[in-house]
Structure formats: C-alpha cells, structure tokens
Write a protein that holds these residues in place. Structure first.
Motif, short mmCIF file in Angstrom:
data_model
loop_
_atom_site.label_atom_id
_atom_site.label_comp_id
_atom_site.label_asym_id
_atom_site.label_seq_id
_atom_site.Cartn_x
_atom_site.Cartn_y
_atom_site.Cartn_z
N PRO A 56 79.99 31.25 42.59
CA PRO A 56 79.69 31.51 44.01
C PRO A 56 80.78 32.28 44.74
CG PRO A 56 79.15 29.26 43.45
CD PRO A 56 79.87 29.83 42.28
N PHE A 57 82.06 32.06 44.39
CA PHE A 57 83.13 32.81 45.03
C PHE A 57 83.09 34.28 44.64
CE2 PHE A 57 84.91 28.47 45.01
CZ PHE A 57 85.03 28.32 46.38
N ASP A 58 82.72 34.57 43.40
CA ASP A 58 82.56 35.96 42.99
C ASP A 58 81.41 36.61 43.75
OD1 ASP A 58 84.65 35.72 41.21
OD2 ASP A 58 83.34 35.26 39.50
N ALA A 59 80.35 35.85 43.97
CA ALA A 59 79.22 36.39 44.73
C ALA A 59 79.61 36.70 46.17
CB ALA A 59 78.05 35.41 44.70
N LEU A 60 80.41 35.81 46.78
CA LEU A 60 80.87 36.07 48.15
C LEU A 60 81.77 37.30 48.21
CD1 LEU A 60 81.61 32.51 49.56
CD2 LEU A 60 79.82 34.09 50.26
#
Length: 75
Positions: free
Chosen positions: A19-23
């Motif tokens: 999820p942090f990579d997506a953000l």
C-alpha cells in the motif's frame, strides 16, 4: 537460517508494504489525490479530538472526579 530472513524480506517487500508503494505511485501521478488522503486523515483526527473533548467535558460536568485537596496531602 538465511532463507528465513529472505522470507521475512519477501513478505514485507511484496505483501505488507505494497500500500505504501501504491501511495507513492499516486503521489507521482496526481498531487491532488495524494493530498486528498492527507486531508481525510486530518479530518478524522479533528473529529476524534472534538469527540474526546466532549467526552471529557461530560465527565467533568458530572463531578465524577475527586478534586479535593486532601487527596494529595503531601502538597
């Protein structure tokens, strides 16, 4: 033992932190959407603070707390 640490690395890189990579990807594509997430979190925090203060006021108005000086005789 080496495989154990590689398994931990694989879990965090490919599963837990996705999820942090997506953000980060969203932030690079559209600045407004990235800031929308920040504002949503700020609004949630503000609502939580207002709720907490109202609960504290409610308990303070009920005189549930012992505010007598004798509770701290060492002072």
């Amino acid at each position: 033992m080496k495989d154990f640490f590689y398994a931990i690395q694989d879990f965090f890189v490919n599963v837990a932190l996705v999820p942090f990579d997506a953000l980060a990807t969203i932030e690079l594509e559209n600045w407004w959407i990235a800031n929308l997430f920040s504002w949503i979190f700020i609004v949630i925090a503000a609502v939580a603070v207002v709720y907490w203060m109202l609960q504290l006021k409610k308990h303070s108005d009920n005189n549930e707390e012992d505010k007598s000086v004798s509770s701290h005789s060492f002072l």
